[in-house]
Design an enzyme around this catalytic site. Structure first.
Site, PDB file in Angstrom:
ATOM      1  N   HIS A 244     -20.220 -23.204  23.307  1.00 35.32           N
ATOM      2  CA  HIS A 244     -19.432 -23.825  22.239  1.00 35.32           C
ATOM      3  C   HIS A 244     -19.492 -22.937  21.004  1.00 35.32           C
ATOM      4  O   HIS A 244     -20.508 -22.295  20.766  1.00 35.32           O
ATOM      5  CB  HIS A 244     -19.981 -25.227  21.905  1.00 35.32           C
ATOM      6  CG  HIS A 244     -19.011 -26.076  21.176  1.00 35.32           C
ATOM      7  ND1 HIS A 244     -18.879 -26.041  19.806  1.00 35.32           N
ATOM      8  CD2 HIS A 244     -18.083 -26.946  21.632  1.00 35.32           C
ATOM      9  CE1 HIS A 244     -17.917 -26.882  19.456  1.00 35.32           C
ATOM     10  NE2 HIS A 244     -17.408 -27.440  20.535  1.00 35.32           N
ATOM     11  N   GLU A 303     -17.163 -31.131  28.053  1.00 42.60           N
ATOM     12  CA  GLU A 303     -16.240 -31.132  29.182  1.00 42.60           C
ATOM     13  C   GLU A 303     -16.921 -31.337  30.533  1.00 42.60           C
ATOM     14  O   GLU A 303     -16.286 -31.814  31.472  1.00 42.60           O
ATOM     15  CB  GLU A 303     -15.454 -29.812  29.215  1.00 42.60           C
ATOM     16  CG  GLU A 303     -14.688 -29.505  27.947  1.00 42.60           C
ATOM     17  CD  GLU A 303     -13.477 -30.394  27.743  1.00 42.60           C
ATOM     18  OE1 GLU A 303     -13.546 -31.592  28.057  1.00 42.60           O
ATOM     19  OE2 GLU A 303     -12.457 -29.878  27.273  1.00 42.60           O
TER      20      GLU A 303
HETATM   21  N1  ACO Z   1     -19.854 -18.876  30.619  1.00 42.71           N
HETATM   22  C1  ACO Z   1     -20.261 -17.603  30.625  1.00 42.71           C
HETATM   23  N2  ACO Z   1     -20.432 -16.872  29.505  1.00 42.71           N
HETATM   24  C2  ACO Z   1     -20.176 -17.493  28.340  1.00 42.71           C
HETATM   25  C3  ACO Z   1     -19.769 -18.815  28.264  1.00 42.71           C
HETATM   26  C4  ACO Z   1     -19.607 -19.519  29.471  1.00 42.71           C
HETATM   27  N3  ACO Z   1     -19.198 -20.772  29.496  1.00 42.71           N
HETATM   28  N4  ACO Z   1     -19.578 -19.159  26.985  1.00 42.71           N
HETATM   29  C5  ACO Z   1     -19.863 -18.067  26.264  1.00 42.71           C
HETATM   30  N5  ACO Z   1     -20.213 -17.061  27.081  1.00 42.71           N
HETATM   31  C6  ACO Z   1     -20.577 -15.726  26.698  1.00 42.71           C
HETATM   32  C7  ACO Z   1     -19.336 -14.883  26.461  1.00 42.71           C
HETATM   33  O1  ACO Z   1     -18.940 -14.192  27.607  1.00 42.71           O
HETATM   34  C8  ACO Z   1     -19.817 -13.951  25.396  1.00 42.71           C
HETATM   35  O2  ACO Z   1     -20.689 -12.979  25.954  1.00 42.71           O
HETATM   36  P1  ACO Z   1     -20.613 -11.456  25.494  1.00 42.71           P
HETATM   37  O3  ACO Z   1     -20.872 -11.464  24.015  1.00 42.71           O
HETATM   38  O4  ACO Z   1     -21.669 -10.817  26.315  1.00 42.71           O
HETATM   39  O5  ACO Z   1     -19.216 -11.027  25.828  1.00 42.71           O
HETATM   40  C9  ACO Z   1     -20.672 -14.840  24.563  1.00 42.71           C
HETATM   41  O6  ACO Z   1     -21.257 -15.775  25.461  1.00 42.71           O
HETATM   42  C10 ACO Z   1     -19.845 -15.557  23.496  1.00 42.71           C
HETATM   43  O7  ACO Z   1     -20.555 -16.614  23.073  1.00 42.71           O
HETATM   44  P2  ACO Z   1     -20.080 -17.481  21.851  1.00 42.71           P
HETATM   45  O8  ACO Z   1     -19.847 -16.596  20.654  1.00 42.71           O
HETATM   46  O9  ACO Z   1     -21.003 -18.620  21.733  1.00 42.71           O
HETATM   47  O10 ACO Z   1     -18.658 -18.031  22.411  1.00 42.71           O
HETATM   48  P3  ACO Z   1     -17.302 -18.297  21.648  1.00 42.71           P
HETATM   49  O11 ACO Z   1     -17.564 -19.079  20.419  1.00 42.71           O
HETATM   50  O12 ACO Z   1     -16.515 -17.070  21.522  1.00 42.71           O
HETATM   51  O13 ACO Z   1     -16.581 -19.223  22.735  1.00 42.71           O
HETATM   52  C11 ACO Z   1     -16.170 -21.040  24.138  1.00 42.71           C
HETATM   53  C12 ACO Z   1     -16.804 -20.601  22.818  1.00 42.71           C
HETATM   54  C13 ACO Z   1     -14.706 -20.584  24.173  1.00 42.71           C
HETATM   55  C14 ACO Z   1     -16.220 -22.566  24.225  1.00 42.71           C
HETATM   56  C15 ACO Z   1     -16.953 -20.405  25.312  1.00 42.71           C
HETATM   57  O14 ACO Z   1     -18.290 -20.857  25.288  1.00 42.71           O
HETATM   58  C16 ACO Z   1     -16.318 -20.700  26.663  1.00 42.71           C
HETATM   59  O15 ACO Z   1     -15.413 -19.965  27.069  1.00 42.71           O
HETATM   60  N6  ACO Z   1     -16.793 -21.758  27.376  1.00 42.71           N
HETATM   61  C17 ACO Z   1     -16.169 -22.123  28.633  1.00 42.71           C
HETATM   62  C18 ACO Z   1     -14.904 -22.948  28.404  1.00 42.71           C
HETATM   63  C19 ACO Z   1     -15.219 -24.345  27.915  1.00 42.71           C
HETATM   64  O16 ACO Z   1     -16.094 -25.016  28.429  1.00 42.71           O
HETATM   65  N7  ACO Z   1     -14.437 -24.775  26.928  1.00 42.71           N
HETATM   66  C20 ACO Z   1     -14.571 -26.122  26.339  1.00 42.71           C
HETATM   67  C21 ACO Z   1     -15.236 -26.056  24.991  1.00 42.71           C
HETATM   68  S1  ACO Z   1     -15.477 -27.684  24.310  1.00 42.71           S
HETATM   69  C22 ACO Z   1     -13.950 -28.073  23.729  1.00 42.71           C
HETATM   70  O17 ACO Z   1     -13.154 -27.257  23.353  1.00 42.71           O
HETATM   71  C23 ACO Z   1     -13.586 -29.493  23.720  1.00 42.71           C
END
Ligand code: ACO
Length: 361
Positions: A244, A303
């Site tokens: 998140h 989710e």
């Molecule tokens: N699975 C694997 N890796 C992840 C995940 C995940 N679910 N979430 C974050 N990461 C990784 C990214 O690949 C990235 O790694 P890197 O820096 O090595 O490339 C890093 O963690 C980014 O972390 P954050 O800065 O915390 O993530 P960001 O704020 O950019 O994204 C998001 C948040 C889009 C929710 C992300 O965690 C994600 O894609 N989750 C999966 C989709 C999801 O569940 N969405 C629903 C969110 S809740 C809502 O909107 C109601």
């Protein structure tokens, strides 16, 4: 510049506070725990809209029931072209038929729309006729009745109410920000809500829960979890339902949803062992993410258990995001009204990093 606007405060709001360090959500002065499972969707809508409409009735239920009946007329526009689309695209297209405006009548029709249109689309895609709304029922009860053609149990209605309340508002998330930007141009509530639906449908935001069912189905058994998860991460996939932008600890909504699933599993809605299986997959994902991304605090978001809850309520996974929109719509409307009441046009700047024109020799 902040990547993805992380950490940027773009609005003052009285609507909700997301405390990402403490894992706490406040909606208009009440904690999520004081709301989820305790108040109805109509009550949380009223709470969010308080002060943003002059003519807000004490009880929103009759007016929202009447609005469901009003928007049902648009279901006749559901043609075969729309039925080939995903439920969220078809629901959005029907919502786009509603007139724009900023008053309470428009807000009520927009709140009724995702519930009425989603039920009609899901039924039509299964070859079934739409079910006319019953304005005398509560919104959650009628939402399930329109989907199934018969009354849902009190436990199922309570579970859906709890879900809709839980997702009703959540700070300046991507879809709410999109809605506020549109509202700031004074385009009207329908335009703002359509922008909200469009931002919500992406898999990084509200499109996550459908693929969670695919993930659980693909894993199949707890002992397959580790290999499946490692392979997904090796491919560079993100695991839906985890991580998140704001929460650095567990999303409190995940536990509200888990509780709702647990309550439902006392009846026949949840297959035996389903919740325990999901818990085992969740534990594996968290352990592997901790191992692979030690510098990131990646935890379960709303989710993951939403997917289980909507599955238990017999929604097809393809329609999960539509149900999310049915709850979040009242937050988008409240934010749009708040933006209109005090905000200027939202118009940030970009920094040009492209080439400069060549100077002719
Ligand atoms: N699975 C694997 N890796 C992840 C995940 C995940 N679910 N979430 C974050 N990461 C990784 C990214 O690949 C990235 O790694 P890197 O820096 O090595 O490339 C890093 O963690 C980014 O972390 P954050 O800065 O915390 O993530 P960001 O704020 O950019 O994204 C998001 C948040 C889009 C929710 C992300 O965690 C994600 O894609 N989750 C999966 C989709 C999801 O569940 N969405 C629903 C969110 S809740 C809502 O909107 C109601």
């Amino acid at each position: 510049m902040s990547d993805g606007l992380e950490g940027v405060v773009a609005a003052d709001t009285v609507l909700s506070e997301v405390d990402g360090q403490a894992g706490r959500l406040i909606i208009r002065g009440r904690s999520l725990e004081q709301l989820a499972g305790r108040v109805s969707f109509e009550e949380v809508a009223r709470l969010l809209w308080e002060g943003f409409f002059d003519d807000l009735p004490d009880d929103l239920a009759p007016a929202l029931g009447a609005a469901r009946l009003e928007v049902f007329a648009e279901v006749s526009a559901l043609d075969t072209g729309l039925l080939d689309r995903t439920p969220i695209e078809a629901m959005r297209a029907l919502t786009a038929r509603l007139a724009d405006g900023d008053d309470l009548a428009v807000a009520l029709r927009l709140t009724a729309a995702p519930a009425v249109f989603t039920a009609a689309v899901v039924r039509a895609q299964a070859g079934e006729a739409p079910v006319r709304p019953d304005p005398a029922l509560g919104h959650a009860a009628d939402t399930l009745r329109m989907l199934r053609g018969k009354l849902a149990s009190p436990a199922e209605v309570a579970a859906l109410d709890s879900y809709l309340v839980t997702v009703s508002d959540h700070g300046l998330n991507a879809s709410t920000f999109a809605a506020r930007v549109i509202a700031s141009t004074r385009a009207g509530l329908t335009s703002a809500v359509l922008g909200g639906i469009s931002a919500l449908k992406g898999p990084l935001h509200g499109g996550a829960p459908g693929p969670i069912i695919d993930m659980l189905d693909a894993i199949g058994r707890p002992e397959n979890a580790r290999a499946w998860i490692e392979a997904a991460l090796d491919r560079g996939d993100r695991l839906m339902g985890f991580g998140h932008r704001i929460y650095r600890v567990r999303d409190p909504r995940a536990d509200a949803m888990k509780l709702a699933v647990r309550r439902l599993s006392q009846g026949s809605n949840v297959a035996p062992g389903r919740l325990a299986f999901a818990e085992a997959v969740e534990a594996s994902v968290l352990a592997i993410l901790k191992d692979r991304k030690p510098d990131r605090a990646l935890d379960t978001n709303v989710e993951f258990y939403t997917a289980l809850l909507l599955e238990a309520l017999a929604y097809p996974p393809s329609a999960f995001t539509c149900v999310f929109a049915s709850g979040r719509v009242v937050g988008w409307i409240a934010h749009a009204r708040e933006q209109l009441a005090g905000g200027r046009l939202i118009r940030p700047q970009s920094r040009y990093v492209g080439p400069q024109p060549r100077i002719a020799a």
